[in-house]
Write a protein that holds these residues in place. Sequence first.
Motif, PDB file in Angstrom:
ATOM      1  N   GLY A  52      -7.745   4.978  -9.363  1.00  0.00           N
ATOM      2  CA  GLY A  52      -7.672   3.854 -10.290  1.00  0.00           C
ATOM      3  C   GLY A  52      -9.041   3.594 -10.884  1.00  0.00           C
ATOM      4  N   CYS A  56     -10.505  -1.783  -9.284  1.00  0.00           N
ATOM      5  CA  CYS A  56      -9.067  -1.948  -9.022  1.00  0.00           C
ATOM      6  C   CYS A  56      -8.784  -2.302  -7.570  1.00  0.00           C
ATOM      7  CB  CYS A  56      -8.307  -0.681  -9.410  1.00  0.00           C
ATOM      8  SG  CYS A  56      -8.583   0.722  -8.313  1.00  0.00           S
ATOM      9  N   TYR A 238      -4.029  -0.658  -9.507  1.00  0.00           N
ATOM     10  CA  TYR A 238      -4.461  -1.376 -10.705  1.00  0.00           C
ATOM     11  C   TYR A 238      -4.526  -2.860 -10.372  1.00  0.00           C
ATOM     12  CZ  TYR A 238      -4.902  -2.940 -15.518  1.00  0.00           C
ATOM     13  OH  TYR A 238      -5.370  -3.517 -16.677  1.00  0.00           O
TER      14      TYR A 238
END
Length: 340
Positions: A52, A56, A238
């Motif tokens: 990510g 994140c 995320y």
Amino acid sequence: MQTRETLLEIKDLKVHFPIEKGLLFKKDVGSVRAVDGISFSVYKGESLGLVGESGCGKSTTIMALARLERITSGQVWFEGKDLATLNAEQLIQARKDFQIIFQDPYSSLDPRMRVIDIVAEPMRIFTKKAILTLTEKEIEEKALGLLDKCGLPASYAKRYPHEFSGGQRQRIGIARALSLGPKLILADEPVSALDVSIQSQILNLLKDLQKEFDLTFIFIAHDLSVVEYFCNRVAVMYLGNIVEMAPSHELYVNPMHPYTKALLSAVPIPDPVAARTRKRLILKGDVPSPSIVRPGCPFYERCHKAMPICEKQKPALLGAEAGHQVACFLYENIQGGEHA
């Protein structure tokens, strides 16, 4: 079908950092949701990759698993013990079985210590605490043996970290992580600070050590090609959430979440013709602040396929097919599937 043995199980893990306001009398006015309720399992002998964008929550996740960051809520089950509830003494005993390889091979080593002492230090500490029963001779012999397995001859043992290259320093860090005989290695971008040619050497070393010592890895990397090479499974994060998880070969061939597709479309490919003709998915805007409370999907603001429901309701991470899970309302036909 052979059942995989679960080594680590995380349930609804949250790590929130308070935002304080005031000069003399500070009060909490909000929180940064670095990790915001993730759940997953890690199976014995596998390598699970966490990928990510920066910020994140990847590094915060493994620091929380090691109890180097305070866990706000949730459970971290490691071989039947909830690490989130252990007191200091119990945690020290449990840490024998999980160790960290840090990202920076320069700052993670004490410049005042000889290499053999860096590798031997964990064994000496745990021997003093009566968790291990080793003599000083056994400790030094084991330290030399680990250095050798990591590609550093015994003649290097009395040198200091500043005498080594970045790749050699990371080998020292790996030897130190193995000194207590751990079952789980938390690798926080262990090759990102190294040259590409050295990266491949370190990755091959880790693969060899994994087979020899029956290790399990949680592996963080920005380079998705590194994750594809090293990891059996991949979890895409995320804004503190896991949005997709799948076996690496499945994820790279059949990404489902719009965020995963955007990440993979940015990976360089060696074929210049294919690179010019492939479609890039450009994410709009920047990563929003993790301090904002979002009732819906964390990716809603940047998703080119966002729907009205995405703003109001958070999708669960559900099974799409064998081993593949995705948190996205685009796949409503799987929303009745099995929870992660």
